[in-house]
Write an enzyme that holds these catalytic residues in place. Structure first.
Site, PDB file in Angstrom:
ATOM      1  N   SER A  63       0.789  -1.244   0.000  1.00  0.00           N
ATOM      2  CA  SER A  63       0.000   0.000   0.000  1.00  0.00           C
ATOM      3  C   SER A  63       0.814   1.283   0.000  1.00  0.00           C
ATOM      4  CB  SER A  63      -0.913   0.021   1.219  1.00  0.00           C
ATOM      5  OG  SER A  63      -2.007  -0.788   0.961  1.00  0.00           O
ATOM      6  N   LYS A  66       0.305   3.475  -2.881  1.00  0.00           N
ATOM      7  CA  LYS A  66      -0.905   4.298  -3.048  1.00  0.00           C
ATOM      8  C   LYS A  66      -0.577   5.794  -3.036  1.00  0.00           C
ATOM      9  CE  LYS A  66      -3.796   0.618  -1.204  1.00  0.00           C
ATOM     10  NZ  LYS A  66      -4.455  -0.004  -0.050  1.00  0.00           N
ATOM     11  N   TYR A 188      -3.742  -2.326 -10.021  1.00  0.00           N
ATOM     12  CA  TYR A 188      -3.661  -2.284  -8.558  1.00  0.00           C
ATOM     13  C   TYR A 188      -2.758  -3.391  -8.000  1.00  0.00           C
ATOM     14  CZ  TYR A 188      -4.960  -2.496  -3.670  1.00  0.00           C
ATOM     15  OH  TYR A 188      -4.893  -2.536  -2.302  1.00  0.00           O
ATOM     16  N   TYR A 240      -4.014   3.292   7.900  1.00  0.00           N
ATOM     17  CA  TYR A 240      -5.329   2.643   8.066  1.00  0.00           C
ATOM     18  C   TYR A 240      -6.001   3.162   9.347  1.00  0.00           C
ATOM     19  CZ  TYR A 240      -2.596  -0.475   5.122  1.00  0.00           C
ATOM     20  OH  TYR A 240      -1.766  -0.966   4.178  1.00  0.00           O
ATOM     21  N   VAL A 258       1.306  -3.773   3.756  1.00  0.00           N
ATOM     22  CA  VAL A 258       1.306  -5.061   4.449  1.00  0.00           C
ATOM     23  C   VAL A 258       2.564  -5.901   4.155  1.00  0.00           C
ATOM     24  CG1 VAL A 258      -1.198  -5.243   4.757  1.00  0.00           C
ATOM     25  CG2 VAL A 258      -0.128  -6.214   2.714  1.00  0.00           C
TER      26      VAL A 258
HETATM   27  N1  GLU Z   1      -2.250  -5.606  -1.839  1.00  0.00           N
HETATM   28  C1  GLU Z   1      -2.831  -5.413  -0.568  1.00  0.00           C
HETATM   29  C2  GLU Z   1      -4.328  -5.547  -0.643  1.00  0.00           C
HETATM   30  O1  GLU Z   1      -4.946  -4.979  -1.488  1.00  0.00           O
HETATM   31  C3  GLU Z   1      -2.442  -4.074  -0.066  1.00  0.00           C
HETATM   32  C4  GLU Z   1      -2.786  -3.954   1.313  1.00  0.00           C
HETATM   33  C5  GLU Z   1      -1.889  -3.083   2.073  1.00  0.00           C
HETATM   34  O2  GLU Z   1      -0.670  -3.022   1.939  1.00  0.00           O
HETATM   35  O3  GLU Z   1      -2.482  -2.418   2.882  1.00  0.00           O
HETATM   36  O4  GLU Z   1      -4.928  -6.204   0.143  1.00  0.00           O
END
Ligand code: GLU
Length: 304
Positions: A63, A66, A188, A240, A258
């Protein structure tokens, strides 16, 4: 300030957390990563780089990517982004579906999965080959052409991506996804699979520290105002539903993934990245957060 010594102390003082978190296992390819790795990198404003431990071992960006896709979308369509995605903390897990129904397909912010999927959709509409655009962007910021998508991780996530698939299809039913859901998911999953290390990360994120200016390439990436906004979003939504606690304990705008990485900044001063794959219950790196907390405590440097 003796950053080298501070990183040594942090490594020592966080060692007790080894084995106390859990490597992400909902993406099978990530579950293979050995949990006891730990790296840190710090890029000071004068360009001096400090490293500790596994700072040059590649890991899955997840993430953290992002922030970069939002940057590209921001450059492309500016504040129109906010017609499709909000800018409030979600207070929910990163992959939650529940808010989307109540808020009619408009995700709370670009750093939860639903929001990042809308940003992917924007990039799919703007570019014939958005994966190439993103990879070029990252390689250029990090000045490292070895950075690549990890096809095994992307494929593994695709095969188990039922929830992300649900999010994108659900938003499409509200008209907030314009492209084919498969295309949006492909971008994504690939962006999440970007494989790089802590040194790459601090270089990539340094334009955010320098108010939108990439001093390695002498190129303006975002205006000062947009860079300020990106920082605000990282502070309020970057971790988050642990974003408030991260601001409270650490006091730096940051973004986690993650894969166990965290990139953070003290605007005008320094860029920091840590990596430790074992996560806490919010999906953030357990040792990584503690390391950043100790860093701002020991140096007295936070944004507050
Ligand atoms: N590829 C992970 C998902 O979409 C990213 C989650 C993350 O790093 O928060 O679940």
């Amino acid at each position: 300030m003796d950053f080298k010594e501070i990183l040594n102390e942090i490594a020592e003082e966080t060692k007790e957390l080894e084995g106390k978190g859990k490597v992400a296992n909902y993406i099978p390819a990530l579950a293979q990563v050995s949990g006891n790795q730990f790296g840190m990198a710090l890029l000071a404003a004068d360009g001096e780089l400090f490293e500790w431990g596994d700072s040059q071992t590649n890991f899955s960006m997840q993430s953290i990517s992002k922030v970069l896709t939002l940057t590209i979308a921001f450059r492309e369509i500016g504040s129109e982004v906010w017609e499709r995605v909000g800018r409030e903390p979600s207070g929910n897990p990163f992959n939650s579906l529940i808010q989307l129904e109540k808020e009619r397909g408009i995700p709370r912010n670009p750093f939860i999965n639903a929001g990042a999927l809308v940003i992917s959709d924007i990039l799919c509409s703007r570019f014939p080959n958005p994966k190439e655009v993103l990879l070029d962007f990252v390689q250029k910021r990090a000045q490292n052409t070895n950075i690549q998508y990890d096809k095994i991780v992307a494929q593994s996530e695709k095969e188990h991506g039922y929830l992300n698939s649900a999010l994108v299809n659900y938003m499409k039913s509200f008209g907030n996804i314009t492209n084919n859901p498969e295309e949006v998911l492909d971008l994504y999953f690939n962006q999440c699979s970007l494989s790089m290390n802590c040194v790459d990360l601090v270089k990539t994120f340094s334009f955010i520290t320098h108010r939108g200016f990439d001093s390695n390439n002498k190129e303006r990436i975002l205006s000062r105002s947009r860079s300020k906004r990106l920082n605000a979003l990282m502070l309020t939504c970057g971790m988050y539903d642990e974003s408030g606690d991260f601001a409270f304990r650490v006091g730096m705008p940051g973004k986690s993934g993650v894969g166990g990485g965290i990139a953070a900044t003290i605007p005008g001063k320094l860029t920091m990245a840590v990596w430790s794959p074992e996560l806490n219950s919010f999906g953030n790196s357990l040792r990584g957060i503690k390391a950043m907390e100790l860093f701002t405590t020991k140096t007295g440097m936070s944004i507050f």
